[in-house]
Design an enzyme around this catalytic site. Structure first.
Site, PDB file in Angstrom:
ATOM      1  N   ASP A 454       0.859  -1.175   0.000  1.00 46.05           N
ATOM      2  CA  ASP A 454       0.000   0.000   0.000  1.00 46.05           C
ATOM      3  C   ASP A 454       0.905   1.238   0.000  1.00 46.05           C
ATOM      4  O   ASP A 454       2.095   1.157   0.289  1.00 46.05           O
ATOM      5  CB  ASP A 454      -0.883  -0.039   1.248  1.00 46.05           C
ATOM      6  CG  ASP A 454      -1.779   1.179   1.360  1.00 46.05           C
ATOM      7  OD1 ASP A 454      -2.349   1.592   0.337  1.00 46.05           O
ATOM      8  OD2 ASP A 454      -1.899   1.719   2.465  1.00 46.05           O
ATOM      9  N   THR A 456      -0.358   4.882   1.057  1.00 42.98           N
ATOM     10  CA  THR A 456      -0.665   5.845   2.109  1.00 42.98           C
ATOM     11  C   THR A 456      -0.501   5.208   3.481  1.00 42.98           C
ATOM     12  O   THR A 456      -1.154   4.218   3.798  1.00 42.98           O
ATOM     13  CB  THR A 456      -2.115   6.361   1.944  1.00 42.98           C
ATOM     14  OG1 THR A 456      -2.291   6.805   0.601  1.00 42.98           O
ATOM     15  CG2 THR A 456      -2.384   7.482   2.915  1.00 42.98           C
ATOM     16  N   LYS A 617      -3.871  27.809 -10.635  1.00 42.70           N
ATOM     17  CA  LYS A 617      -2.725  26.962 -10.281  1.00 42.70           C
ATOM     18  C   LYS A 617      -2.980  25.572 -10.855  1.00 42.70           C
ATOM     19  O   LYS A 617      -4.122  25.109 -10.917  1.00 42.70           O
ATOM     20  CB  LYS A 617      -2.526  26.886  -8.763  1.00 42.70           C
ATOM     21  CG  LYS A 617      -3.681  26.245  -8.001  1.00 42.70           C
ATOM     22  CD  LYS A 617      -3.440  26.248  -6.502  1.00 42.70           C
ATOM     23  CE  LYS A 617      -4.600  25.584  -5.758  1.00 42.70           C
ATOM     24  NZ  LYS A 617      -4.462  25.637  -4.311  1.00 42.70           N
ATOM     25  N   THR A 730      -2.530   1.113  -4.629  1.00 43.43           N
ATOM     26  CA  THR A 730      -3.069   2.203  -3.813  1.00 43.43           C
ATOM     27  C   THR A 730      -4.414   2.656  -4.344  1.00 43.43           C
ATOM     28  O   THR A 730      -4.698   2.538  -5.542  1.00 43.43           O
ATOM     29  CB  THR A 730      -2.083   3.395  -3.782  1.00 43.43           C
ATOM     30  OG1 THR A 730      -2.666   4.463  -3.051  1.00 43.43           O
ATOM     31  CG2 THR A 730      -1.770   3.876  -5.189  1.00 43.43           C
ATOM     32  N   ASP A 732      -5.135   5.748  -4.205  1.00 41.43           N
ATOM     33  CA  ASP A 732      -4.911   7.164  -4.474  1.00 41.43           C
ATOM     34  C   ASP A 732      -4.833   7.425  -5.972  1.00 41.43           C
ATOM     35  O   ASP A 732      -4.829   6.520  -6.802  1.00 41.43           O
ATOM     36  CB  ASP A 732      -3.617   7.627  -3.794  1.00 41.43           C
ATOM     37  CG  ASP A 732      -3.740   9.035  -3.242  1.00 41.43           C
ATOM     38  OD1 ASP A 732      -4.536   9.797  -3.788  1.00 41.43           O
ATOM     39  OD2 ASP A 732      -3.025   9.354  -2.280  1.00 41.43           O
ATOM     40  N   LYS A 871      -7.014  -5.176  -5.171  1.00 38.36           N
ATOM     41  CA  LYS A 871      -5.695  -5.436  -4.600  1.00 38.36           C
ATOM     42  C   LYS A 871      -5.490  -6.929  -4.398  1.00 38.36           C
ATOM     43  O   LYS A 871      -4.444  -7.491  -4.739  1.00 38.36           O
ATOM     44  CB  LYS A 871      -5.536  -4.703  -3.269  1.00 38.36           C
ATOM     45  CG  LYS A 871      -5.432  -3.185  -3.374  1.00 38.36           C
ATOM     46  CD  LYS A 871      -5.198  -2.568  -1.992  1.00 38.36           C
ATOM     47  CE  LYS A 871      -5.040  -1.060  -2.069  1.00 38.36           C
ATOM     48  NZ  LYS A 871      -4.745  -0.453  -0.753  1.00 38.36           N
TER      49      LYS A 871
END
Length: 1250
Positions: A454, A456, A617, A730, A732, A871
């Site tokens: 993983d 995070t 930005k 992950t 993310d 996963k």
């Protein structure tokens, strides 16, 4: 419709059409990686009411009645579990990871133990020994060792399971507040039921999947951290229905709530939920935004109230956890196969000797020549041979080592304690030691080939730090080398009363520039950071707290705050900041929010002087395309970005643009039209955004460090040197995961990265080659069997969860289309349908195998936006197609399924709760400890276990096969060479302790050298130290030793006279001589196999020999014979035999013939064919001096990269819609009439049925 059915399998190399073949209910939808639109609540309600009302009613079969536990006792809510026994379909909230309870422990544990072939064999053997016609040894020789084996294993299993019970109780006994008898009462988690109303306070874990009813927030919002679910630490918000938030605030209101929820059945989809609340004659649509999932943590909300929808095993996180699997090592399986091999050898040997008994009886038996052996039974020679077969099964039973398994368990238990006691794996800041939560997998740690990690909380600390910036071509912020050398001092922010004390920066020149106020661009730079964001601010106990959609954005706003540009508050249409002490309010005209396609965000504000300005930005790749041609600092900023990227920092470019009033009014009209579009709203908004975000003026760029855990890069570097491949899995974003790949040295600029589209090309090419080969095209054969990628360059894969669905998941047709399929009626139709199914399965398996082959050719693989189930499936694919030993490491509940699926599961403790630790096999506090766990403890455990097994088989073959040679000289009568007590105690006392200590303490090189030379780990990956070749070498060694131990004493005793004139060649003297030679030989042999000598090893070897002599003289004494004449029949045998110098010479000669050839062979092997370990042992002192230099990785240099995807946005979408809707702004609660006015399309009349 038939055409649709067949077309599913026509071209499996293409990306499936999700309109025709969607994912099943238990699978992950394609929307996983698509931007999530946080629309205002009312917009979504209206759409749901119009479009989703009918299907919601049809799909929702799970009913939950608030505050009514009797509701669930109805017969329709029961399900059959066994025969006529039924239980409620609603699970309790207690979780269970243990295997036994007081009632099931004994039967279940015995069943598991007797599944081992050796244990079952000895049970049968014990039964055979009770039959006097075939047994030549007493039953105690088997019963005592068998009880010892079963007892020790049962105690070990009991200790392991008690630890699981304690962990479960820790979770199940957490406190919660539940409405009971009309008021909130403290209740344990395990006593929570579906339908209960619970209160969850700030910083508490959510105990079950609950429907959010109300919260302390005036806008019915609740902020949650979902790190346990998806690994993301940024806060997310949930919104209750305004009607429930208004009416269900007080205790008595909640106690009187009697709403009925109809929703989907329990499933594993974390981001999807469909349901309806029926209450007071009205119905209200429910979605995932209103659900708090178990494992979330409530943040920045004083309290919230919820209705429990799913509990315990039915919760989504538990549905993603997978089943607890019984894990066994490769050596376990190999041992079982070797035991089967020994069984075969035993049967063959017993059969051969039984045939010999048959022929001997026919020619030389009592009926013919040996009349003095007549036993009174007139058995035929063939029947006597049949009895001899079973007699030899008993005599030779020690070929199958009964003490093998218990010895293995003792060694594993000791190795587990060494892991627990290792102070170098102890994390003192959190008082967290390493913990071996299982004692059955230690040697498997020395054979790992793939690590699935993983991101995070496992690789990272979840801490974003503003590290550097470039403004108007000037770079600010010092390098790490300067910081470590102490050349720079930390900036003093004491002049700023609103500064965050935890923020640090090392470049005083920047603060001087800001306070001087001479550089306009510096001023605008930090003003942009304070304005252009979707962060929300609130004051708690007088302290300013920020809530950001991503930790990156929070870091930028915090940096601006410390440099004097403090974001104070916002309303739906304004934002207030403090600019170097002067408070200013800007009118917010529009927020152009971030998404993964735009890779930027903008805000349009009206400044206090009336000017309209756009601040923007985003990633440099998209910002540079939108800059005005006249931007003099583009090149300087580009160079700074390259430097930042070289240091693996997350970068953002900052720019702005002034807009005249007329242009803005024209654009605003288009913006408002796109905002209310009923279809393709996101695409319309993106086009409007594109129109205004042009001709921007560049200010500079920021660089944020996503802090890795300590020594992550060094650990990955060492593991890679050990030929271990690391995959990062992950939940993310792709950009975030890729950036971490560079930070931890998985990726560099020499690595060619392949994305989903590139992989599709490779897979399609391979599948076409395979089709050509199947159709007879021989030219494709070489391509099909060759590698995907050239070997002269490093490659890496970066893939998303949605792409993985093509590889991992079985796809199905929609139910509505499946119903229209024509069922086969004729035999031909059935065969065709079966053929199509088999073809589809074969093509899917072929595609999966090709993907695994491609991925395993790469030096690194990063899978992002993956669910817990995906996963686990990735891990399973590598296990299935590569037959490789896998390890999964993670810290959150979203990693549990992966941890359970891998051969070895490692939990990082102290990051995101204890669920990963509870399901793991090993746990510790930091990722860096993984290298010591594998390269030191794992490697030592593997070497020790292999050495133990090789020696154990050798000593048992040496012991047992002496009976085989003796049979040729005793008429194949199944008579034993040794006395019964020697047979009973040989594996228990005389030869067990030295080999146990080798299995516990031996080490070929020290721990420092093991870490300095990771290539020493490779033999374990290749099974070089214990395999069938090593087994048969041990068998051959044992055969040779048994021949020497039998025939040298036999030759020495033949026609020999003692000093007293009496012949020493009686059976008992021969038994004593062979037994003595055997004990000395096998104990000295383990001395030759010992690499790491301690006093304990030496004492055990000589102590075992001393114990043998002591017990033998006692058992052969006249005193014990008088007490038990039938049990001790070797009276005086040892004293009479061993007082003869001739016999001592025989014993010494026998031992020398057994050991000297081994010494010579070992010397030649180490001299001519030394292993890597031998070389390091030989030059150990020299290598110790070089350890630090060789263990250090080379300095990382990415070089100049023209491509950066590591921009600092890790979230899906910000809070722009929420801010625009006004629900994020503190306000008084609306009146009840106003609440109902907001539901014109949502509320329909409903009459509850009783």
């Amino acid at each position: 419709m038939d055409t649709d059915y067949e077309s599913t399998y026509e071209d499996d190399s293409q990306v499936p059409n999700d309109d025709v073949v969607p994912y099943s209910d238990d699978e992950t939808d394609d929307e996983l990686d698509s931007p999530q639109t946080d629309e205002p609540e009312q917009n979504r309600r209206n759409v749901q009411a119009e479009q989703s009302r009918e299907p919601v009613i049809k799909e929702c079969t799970w009913q939950v009645k608030a505050n009514d536990r009797n509701f669930y006792d109805q017969p329709e809510f029961k399900k059959k579990v066994f025969l006529c026994l039924k239980k409620s379909k609603y699970a309790g909230n207690a979780i269970k990871t243990y295997k036994y309870n007081p009632i099931t422990f004994l039967p279940v544990n015995l069943y598991e133990q007797f599944k081992r072939a050796a244990n079952a064999y000895f049970l049968v053997l014990l039964i055979l020994q009770t039959i006097p016609q075939i047994s030549t040894v007493t039953w105690s020789t088997t019963l005592i060792p068998l009880l010892l084996v079963l007892g020790i294993t049962a105690i070990k299993d009991l200790v392991d399971d008690i630890a699981r019970h304690k962990m479960d109780n820790e979770i199940n006994n957490r406190p919660s507040e539940v409405i009971t008898d009309g008021r909130f009462k403290k209740t344990k988690w395990k006593h929570i039921h579906v339908g209960d109303i619970i209160r969850i306070n700030k910083n508490e874990f959510v105990p079950a999947d609950v429907l959010l009813l109300s919260s302390s927030d005036p806008n019915s919002l609740c902020y949650v951290e979902t790190a346990e679910l998806d690994g993301e630490t940024n806060l997310k918000f949930k919104m209750s229905l305004e009607i429930t938030d208004k009416l269900l605030q007080k205790e008595e209101q909640l106690a009187g709530f009697d709403g009925l929820v109809e929703c989907e059945e329990p499933n594993n989809r974390l981001d999807k939920f469909v349901g309806t609340l029926f209450w007071r004659g009205n119905s209200f649509g429910l979605d995932a935004d209103k659900i708090l999932l178990r494992g979330c943590t409530v943040r920045n909300t004083e309290y919230c109230h919820g209705l429990v929808l799913f509990a315990g095993a039915d919760t989504k996180i538990m549905r993603n956890s997978g089943k607890t699997r019984l894990k066994r090592t490769k050596i376990d399986y190999l041992m079982n196969y070797m035991v089967y091999t020994i069984f075969v050898l035993l049967i063959l040997a017993a059969a051969g000797l039984a045939i010999g008994q048959t022929f001997w009886e026919a020619k030389l038996g009592a009926a013919n020549v040996s009349w003095y052996l007549y036993d009174g039974n007139n058995y035929s020679p063939s029947y006597r041979g049949f009895l001899a077969f079973w007699g030899y099964i008993i005599v030779l039973n020690t070929m199958v080592p009964i003490s093998l398994y218990v010895s293995v368990e003792v060694i594993r238990l000791g190795q587990s304690y060494f892991i627990n006691w290792d102070l170098q794996m102890y994390f003192s800041p959190k008082d967290t030691p390493a913990k071996a939560r299982t004692t059955t997998l230690n040697e498997q740690l020395g054979q790992i080939q793939y690590i699935f990690s993983d991101k995070t909380g496992t690789l990272t600390q979840n801490i974003m730090t503003f590290k550097k910036c470039t403004i108007n071509g000037t770079t600010y912020g010092d390098d790490d080398d300067e910081l470590k050398s102490g050349q720079t001092k930390q900036v003093d922010f004491s002049w700023n009363p609103l500064a965050d004390p935890s923020f640090t920066f090392h470049d005083n020149y920047l603060i001087e520039q800001i306070r001087a106020g001479k550089d306009k661009d510096v001023y605008e730079f930090f003003k942009l950071l304070a304005l252009c964001h979707t962060v929300m601010a609130e004051k708690t106990d007088g302290e300013l707290i920020y809530q950001a959609a991503s930790p990156d954005e929070g870091a930028l706003v915090t940096a601006a705050r410390n440099f004097g540009f403090v974001f104070l508050s916002r309303t739906q249409s304004t934002i207030t900041i403090s600019e170097l002490g002067q408070e200013k309010t800007y009118e917010v005209l529009a927020i152009l929010d971030f998404n993964s396609d735009r890779k930027r965000m903008s805000i349009i504000v009206r400044q206090p002087d009336g000017r309209i300005r756009l601040y923007c930005k985003g990633a440099d790749t998209v910002i540079y395309e939108r800059l005005h041609p006249d931007n003099p600092i583009k090149d300087q900023t580009q160079k700074a970005l390259d430097i930042f990227a070289n240091a693996s920092l997350r970068t953002l470019c900052l720019c702005y643009k002034d807009i005249n009033k007329g242009d803005f009014e024209n654009w605003s009209k288009k913006y408002k039209q796109a905002s209310v579009a009923t279809s393709n709203r996101d695409e319309a908004l993106d086009r409007v955004y594109e129109a205004i975000e042009t001709d921007l003026k560049l200010l500079g760029a920021t660089a944020i460090e996503d802090k890795l855990q300590d020594d992550v890069s060094g650990t990955i570097f060492n593991l890679a040197r050990a030929d271990i491949k690391i995959w990062v899995l992950t939940g993310d974003k792709k950009e975030t995961a890729e950036n971490i790949g560079y930070s931890c040295k998985l990726l560099d600029d020499d690595t060619e990265i392949l994305y989903g589209e590139d992989i599709n090309v490779h897979l399609q090419t391979r599948m076409e080659n395979q089709r050509n080969q199947m159709s007879g095209n021989q030219g494709a054969q070489s391509n099909q069997s060759g590698a995907f990628l050239p070997t002269d360059k490093k490659h890496a894969l970066i893939i998303t969860g949605s792409w993985l669905n093509e590889i991992l998941l079985e796809k199905k047709k929609r139910k509505k289309k499946r119903l229209k399929l024509k069922f086969p009626r004729t035999k031909e139709e059935k065969e065709q349908q079966l053929h199509e199914k088999l073809k589809a399965y074969a093509l899917k398996e072929q595609r999966q195998r090709s993907f695994v082959d491609l991925a395993c050719e790469c030096s690194a693989v990063i899978c992002c936006r993956v669910t817990p189930k995906q996963k686990a499936m990735v891990v399973d694919l590598v296990k299935r197609y590569k037959k490789a030993v896998t390890l999964a490491i993670g810290d959150g509940a979203n990693d549990v399924n992966m941890i359970k699926t891998a051969h070895i599961g490692v939990g990082i403790s102290g990051q995101e709760g204890m669920q990963a630790v509870m399901s793991s096999d090993y746990s510790f506090a930091q990722f860096r400890y993984l290298q010591r766990l594998l390269l030191v403890h794992g490697r030592w455990s593997y070497i020790r276990m292999c050495k133990f097994l090789r020696y154990f088989f050798y000593k048992n073959f040496s012991f047992t096969l002496v009976h085989f040679w003796y049979s040729f000289f005793n008429g194949f009568s199944a008579q034993t060479v040794y006395e019964d007590w020697f047979i009973t105690l040989y594996n228990v006392l005389y030869s067990s302790l030295p080999v146990l200590l080798v299995g516990l303490l031996d080490q070929d090189v020290s721990d420092k050298l093991s870490l300095a030379f990771p290539r020493l780990y490779v033999p374990g990956q290749k099974d070089l130290l214990f395999n069938y070749k090593k087994f048969f070498l041990s068998l051959f060694h044992g055969i040779v030793t048994s021949l020497i131990i039998f025939f040298i004493p036999y030759g020495a005793f033949l026609l020999t006279m003692g000093q007293d004139g009496e012949a020493p060649s009686d059976y008992q003297s021969f038994a004593v001589t062979t037994a003595t030679a055997l004990v000395i030989t096998v104990n000295f042999q383990i001395g030759l196999d010992t690499s790491y000598w301690t006093f304990v090893n030496a004492f055990s070897i000589f102590g075992s020999i001393a114990i043998y002599f002591g017990i033998m003289f006692d058992l052969h004494s006249a005193g014990i014979h008088v007490l038990f004449p039938s049990m001790f029949i070797f009276t005086g045998a040892a004293p009479n035999a061993l007082r003869q110098p001739y016999l001592w010479l025989t014993i010494i000669l026998t031992v020398a013939f057994c050991l000297l050839p081994i010494v010579a062979l070992r010397f030649l092997a180490k001299t001519i064919w030394p292993s890597e370990s031998d070389k390091i042992q030989k030059k150990g002192k020299k290598f110790k001096a070089e350890v630090e230099q060789r263990a250090k990785p080379k300095p990382f240099a990415r070089g100049v990269s023209t491509r950066r995807s590591a921009y600092a946005f890790s979230h899906q979408r910000g809070y722009a819609d929420l801010i625009s809707s006004g629900r994020s702004i503190r306000k008084k609660r609306a009146s009840l009439d106003a609440v109902f006015d907001n539901y014109p399309a949502q509320i329909t009349h409903f009459t509850p049925q009783t």
